[in-house]
Structures are given as C-alpha cells and as structure tokens.
Motif scaffolding. Structure first.
Motif, mmCIF file in Angstrom:
data_model
loop_
_atom_site.group_PDB
_atom_site.id
_atom_site.type_symbol
_atom_site.label_atom_id
_atom_site.label_comp_id
_atom_site.label_asym_id
_atom_site.label_seq_id
_atom_site.Cartn_x
_atom_site.Cartn_y
_atom_site.Cartn_z
ATOM 1 N N LYS A 169 -2.309 -4.016 6.831
ATOM 2 C CA LYS A 169 -2.203 -3.160 5.634
ATOM 3 C C LYS A 169 -3.431 -2.255 5.525
ATOM 4 O O LYS A 169 -3.320 -1.074 5.228
ATOM 5 C CB LYS A 169 -2.169 -4.015 4.359
ATOM 6 C CG LYS A 169 -0.842 -4.580 3.990
ATOM 7 C CD LYS A 169 -0.959 -5.265 2.613
ATOM 8 C CE LYS A 169 0.185 -6.232 2.438
ATOM 9 N NZ LYS A 169 0.081 -6.989 1.168
ATOM 10 N N LEU A 170 -4.603 -2.849 5.741
ATOM 11 C CA LEU A 170 -5.844 -2.083 5.614
ATOM 12 C C LEU A 170 -5.967 -1.076 6.752
ATOM 13 O O LEU A 170 -6.423 0.058 6.555
ATOM 14 C CB LEU A 170 -7.052 -3.019 5.584
ATOM 15 C CG LEU A 170 -7.018 -4.099 4.482
ATOM 16 C CD1 LEU A 170 -8.304 -4.923 4.514
ATOM 17 C CD2 LEU A 170 -6.812 -3.480 3.100
ATOM 18 N N ALA A 171 -5.526 -1.472 7.949
ATOM 19 C CA ALA A 171 -5.603 -0.588 9.120
ATOM 20 C C ALA A 171 -4.735 0.657 8.949
ATOM 21 O O ALA A 171 -4.975 1.686 9.575
ATOM 22 C CB ALA A 171 -5.180 -1.354 10.378
ATOM 23 N N ASN A 172 -3.714 0.563 8.090
ATOM 24 C CA ASN A 172 -2.809 1.691 7.843
ATOM 25 C C ASN A 172 -3.351 2.707 6.851
ATOM 26 O O ASN A 172 -2.737 3.748 6.631
ATOM 27 C CB ASN A 172 -1.476 1.165 7.295
ATOM 28 C CG ASN A 172 -0.500 0.907 8.422
ATOM 29 O OD1 ASN A 172 -0.475 1.657 9.396
ATOM 30 N ND2 ASN A 172 0.269 -0.148 8.300
ATOM 31 N N LEU A 173 -4.474 2.413 6.225
ATOM 32 C CA LEU A 173 -5.055 3.353 5.263
ATOM 33 C C LEU A 173 -5.625 4.560 6.025
ATOM 34 O O LEU A 173 -5.834 4.476 7.241
ATOM 35 C CB LEU A 173 -6.149 2.641 4.454
ATOM 36 C CG LEU A 173 -5.622 1.491 3.580
ATOM 37 C CD1 LEU A 173 -6.782 0.706 2.966
ATOM 38 C CD2 LEU A 173 -4.693 2.022 2.488
ATOM 39 N N PRO A 174 -5.849 5.670 5.336
ATOM 40 C CA PRO A 174 -6.355 6.865 6.029
ATOM 41 C C PRO A 174 -7.615 6.574 6.847
ATOM 42 O O PRO A 174 -8.506 5.841 6.416
ATOM 43 C CB PRO A 174 -6.656 7.825 4.880
ATOM 44 C CG PRO A 174 -5.713 7.421 3.795
ATOM 45 C CD PRO A 174 -5.585 5.922 3.918
ATOM 46 N N ALA A 175 -7.665 7.167 8.054
ATOM 47 C CA ALA A 175 -8.745 6.892 9.003
ATOM 48 C C ALA A 175 -10.119 7.208 8.430
ATOM 49 O O ALA A 175 -11.105 6.565 8.785
ATOM 50 C CB ALA A 175 -8.513 7.689 10.291
#
Ligand code: ZN
Ligand code: FE
Length: 272
Positions: A169-175
């Motif tokens: 979930k966190l990895a999917n947040l904006p880079a």
C-alpha cells in the motif's frame, strides 16, 4: 559507479517538518506553521515541551501510528500541559485518544495546511496506521514502525502476508512522497540491504549519502517512496535477484513473494 543507471534524487528536509530526537533512536516528527504545531508519535513529553518552548509554538494536535510505549509514552503529559487533541488507531489501546481513526478516515488542519488520509497497515502491530497526504503542496507519509529507510518493522502482532500487503500500500504512493519513519535505523538497515543486493547502485549511492548525513549529526530521514522502491529489500521481494538471495540464505526454494518476504524478515532478524 555506472552512470547509465537512474539514481533516485534525495529530496531533503521539508521546511516546517523537523525531527525531535527521543530515547536512543526514535524521532518524534514536529510539523509547525505560524506558531502552531502538531507532533507524530511522542514517546516522550520532555523533548517536545522543550522544542515548543524554544520555537514558541502552541501544540494543537497529536497523531499516533501505533500503541508501543516509545511512540505514545509522552501523550498523557503533553495533553495535560497543552490541551492538544489526540488522533490514533481505532484498533489499539492508547493512553489518550480523542478521535479513533481507520482506513479511509482523514485528518485535516487548515491552519497547518495539512491534509492526511489514514491507511490500515497491520504487521508490526495489529492496528498500526499510516498518515499520507500533503503539507502545503508537499506529499508526506508518516509510517511509524512499518516502513523504515531500507527496512521494515518487526512482526510483533502480524503475519508476513499482512506486512507484505501493508508495505505494498505504501509502495503505491507517489514516488516523490517524503517518508517520515519512527526510528533512525537507516545505516544498520543498509548494511543488511547491501548483503542482500551487493550490486545495487541506487543503494550504494544512498548509503554514501546517508553515511555522510549521519557523520554530520543529521537525520538520514526523510526518505522517499522512490528511494525505498529502488533500495529496500522488503519492497523488492518480487525482484529476481532479491528472491534468489533470500532463497540462498534460507537454503530452500521459496515459491511465492510472501515466502520471499518472510525469509527476508527472518534474515534481517538474524543479521548482526
Ligand atoms: Zn513499534
Ligand atoms: Fe518504535
């Protein structure tokens, strides 16, 4: 270093967000604007009260990510001394909590220009939450003890599958999101990450940068989602070289990304 690789940028600190060091390696994150302040995970009251006094700030809000004492130990005294309101995970027992939060809830403070959404990220604890959103126009993430720079929290109350899903979930947040973790564990996490991926140029580049920051007495944080995706083995369980390294360490075949993740966590637990 191979210049043909794309190396992630170091985003640096965001003006208005600063760490208050607590205990040996905790960070209590302080957000301030126009004399008003909020803190995340105040494990101790004294260093927060001192920072408020020095910077002439009024504490109005306290955000909590999970119930561990090194994150909530200062809450009761801060509430008593300042009258600040407390927001925290709905699924955990906390010393004080005015507004229980779970996934889909939001926290907004117009004066601080802060808009945050809540994510449920179980694994380290069963009810752990993260706050993601914007401070002014800057994307920021407060992830407590779930995602660390080049590492992740231990699985005290959750399974590898839960933690893997929470980190995804966190990895999917904006880079370009700045990542504010609860502890300064970066260099020791990187020593292990370099054992997992000895030939990862982004990791080597970041390690050199973080080592320099630490030698100057500065925090290695914030990190960014882009850096974590490029360097953090726990977000890279699906990369063939990481999966192979985990299988070599475990001395058995690992047949799913969650098995790879579980082996990585075990490896890190045993790494000295
Ligand atoms: Zn914790
Ligand atoms: Fe902690």
């Amino acid at each position: 270093m191979n210049k043909t690789h794309h190396l992630p940028d170091f985003l640096g600190p965001c003006p208005g967000i600063s760490p208050i060091p607590a205990f040996s390696d905790n960070y209590i994150w302080l957000i301030s604007k126009d004399g008003q302040a909020l803190v995340v995970d105040p494990g101790q009251a004294a260093p927060v009260l001192q920072a408020l006094k020095e910077q002439e700030l009024t504490l109005t809000s306290i955000l909590l990510t999970h119930h561990h004492a090194d994150h909530v130990g200062g809450v009761a005294e801060l509430v008593e001394q300042t009258g600040a309101k407390v927001w925290g995970p709905a699924g955990e027992v906390l010393p004080v909590c005015d507004t229980p939060l779970s996934e889909g809830d939001t926290f907004e403070d117009a004066q601080l220009q802060l808009k945050l959404s809540v994510f449920d990220i179980p694994g380290h604890t069963a009810g752990h939450i993260a706050f993601y959103g914007t401070f002014g126009s800057t994307p920021i993430l407060f992830c407590g003890d779930t995602l660390f720079a080049a590492g992740c929290g231990r699985l005290f109350e959750g399974t590898p599958a839960q933690m893997d899903e929470s980190l995804a979930k966190l990895a999917n947040l904006p880079a370009n999101s700045r990542v504010y973790c609860g502890h300064e564990y970066t260099l020791s996490n990187m020593r292990w990450a370099c054992t997992v991926e000895p030939n990862n140029p982004a990791l080597q580049h970041w390690q050199a940068h973080a080592s320099e920051q630490r030698s100057l007495g500065q925090p290695s944080l914030p990190s960014s989602i882009e850096l974590e995706l490029a360097c953090n083995p726990f977000l890279r369980a699906r990369q063939p070289l990481v999966a192979q390294a985990a299988a070599n360490w475990a001395q058995r075949e690992l047949t799913s990304p969650v098995e790879v993740f579980a082996a990585l966590r075990e490896w890190k637990n045993n790494f000295r």
